[in-house]
Design a protein around this motif. Structure first.
Motif, mmCIF file in Angstrom:
data_model
loop_
_atom_site.group_PDB
_atom_site.id
_atom_site.type_symbol
_atom_site.label_atom_id
_atom_site.label_comp_id
_atom_site.label_asym_id
_atom_site.label_seq_id
_atom_site.Cartn_x
_atom_site.Cartn_y
_atom_site.Cartn_z
ATOM 1 N N TYR A 117 19.373 42.323 49.549
ATOM 2 C CA TYR A 117 18.908 42.059 48.195
ATOM 3 C C TYR A 117 19.749 40.968 47.555
ATOM 4 O O TYR A 117 20.939 40.841 47.809
ATOM 5 C CB TYR A 117 18.960 43.341 47.355
ATOM 6 C CG TYR A 117 18.064 44.404 47.928
ATOM 7 C CD1 TYR A 117 16.691 44.237 47.912
ATOM 8 C CD2 TYR A 117 18.590 45.529 48.524
ATOM 9 C CE1 TYR A 117 15.854 45.193 48.463
ATOM 10 C CE2 TYR A 117 17.756 46.494 49.072
ATOM 11 C CZ TYR A 117 16.393 46.317 49.039
ATOM 12 O OH TYR A 117 15.558 47.251 49.587
ATOM 13 N N SER A 151 23.900 50.947 39.176
ATOM 14 C CA SER A 151 23.532 52.225 39.797
ATOM 15 C C SER A 151 22.018 52.335 39.914
ATOM 16 O O SER A 151 21.269 51.697 39.168
ATOM 17 C CB SER A 151 24.074 53.402 38.981
ATOM 18 O OG SER A 151 23.276 53.634 37.842
ATOM 19 N N SER A 152 21.583 53.137 40.848
ATOM 20 C CA SER A 152 20.139 53.329 41.044
ATOM 21 C C SER A 152 19.505 53.927 39.795
ATOM 22 O O SER A 152 18.374 53.592 39.443
ATOM 23 C CB SER A 152 19.869 54.198 42.264
ATOM 24 O OG SER A 152 20.509 55.450 42.144
ATOM 25 N N LEU A 194 19.079 51.106 37.236
ATOM 26 C CA LEU A 194 17.969 50.244 37.630
ATOM 27 C C LEU A 194 16.630 50.925 37.353
ATOM 28 O O LEU A 194 15.701 50.296 36.865
ATOM 29 C CB LEU A 194 18.089 49.877 39.112
ATOM 30 C CG LEU A 194 17.064 48.880 39.631
ATOM 31 C CD1 LEU A 194 17.098 47.576 38.837
ATOM 32 C CD2 LEU A 194 17.289 48.615 41.103
ATOM 33 N N ALA A 195 16.560 52.224 37.613
ATOM 34 C CA ALA A 195 15.328 52.975 37.340
ATOM 35 C C ALA A 195 15.038 53.002 35.835
ATOM 36 O O ALA A 195 13.878 52.867 35.425
ATOM 37 C CB ALA A 195 15.435 54.390 37.885
ATOM 38 N N VAL A 220 10.773 49.612 40.477
ATOM 39 C CA VAL A 220 12.080 49.181 40.965
ATOM 40 C C VAL A 220 11.876 48.191 42.110
ATOM 41 O O VAL A 220 12.601 47.199 42.220
ATOM 42 C CB VAL A 220 12.928 50.391 41.407
ATOM 43 C CG1 VAL A 220 14.190 49.951 42.126
ATOM 44 C CG2 VAL A 220 13.280 51.263 40.202
ATOM 45 N N ASP A 221 10.890 48.445 42.957
ATOM 46 C CA ASP A 221 10.594 47.530 44.066
ATOM 47 C C ASP A 221 10.305 46.122 43.561
ATOM 48 O O ASP A 221 10.718 45.139 44.176
ATOM 49 C CB ASP A 221 9.413 48.032 44.900
ATOM 50 C CG ASP A 221 9.784 49.174 45.817
ATOM 51 O OD1 ASP A 221 10.986 49.330 46.118
ATOM 52 O OD2 ASP A 221 8.881 49.897 46.246
ATOM 53 N N LEU A 223 13.560 44.492 42.547
ATOM 54 C CA LEU A 223 14.362 44.164 43.723
ATOM 55 C C LEU A 223 13.749 43.065 44.583
ATOM 56 O O LEU A 223 14.373 42.587 45.524
ATOM 57 C CB LEU A 223 14.571 45.415 44.585
ATOM 58 C CG LEU A 223 15.488 46.479 43.994
ATOM 59 C CD1 LEU A 223 15.465 47.729 44.862
ATOM 60 C CD2 LEU A 223 16.915 45.948 43.853
#
Length: 75
Positions: free
Chosen positions: A2, A46-47, A50-51, A61-62, A65
């Motif tokens: 990424y 952090s995930s 991002l969410a 999120v995809d 990214l």
């Protein structure tokens, strides 16, 4: 792999499309004003953060990214 710069650019572009100020988005997501620059500095995000951003910007999120060019959320 990424690309942090691509992630930051997609966040900024999506916010612009939604007429959202970055500072307002970060505040609403309970993130510091430095969160975007930390992504650029390779400190990451952090995930969960991002969410939250993806949810706020009404995209996947995809998409942020760069895994898809379709911002729609598959629910």
């Amino acid at each position: 792999m990424y690309n942090a710069q691509k992630l930051v650019q997609r966040i900024k572009n999506r916010a612009k499309q939604k007429n959202v100020l970055i500072r307002d988005m970060l505040s609403a997501c309970d993130l510091s004003i430095n969160a975007i620059s930390q992504i650029s500095d390779k400190k990451g995000l952090s995930s969960f953060s991002l969410a939250r951003i993806a949810d706020y910007l009404d995209c996947s999120v995809d998409y942020l990214l760069g895994r898809t060019d379709n911002p729609e959320v598959n629910r």
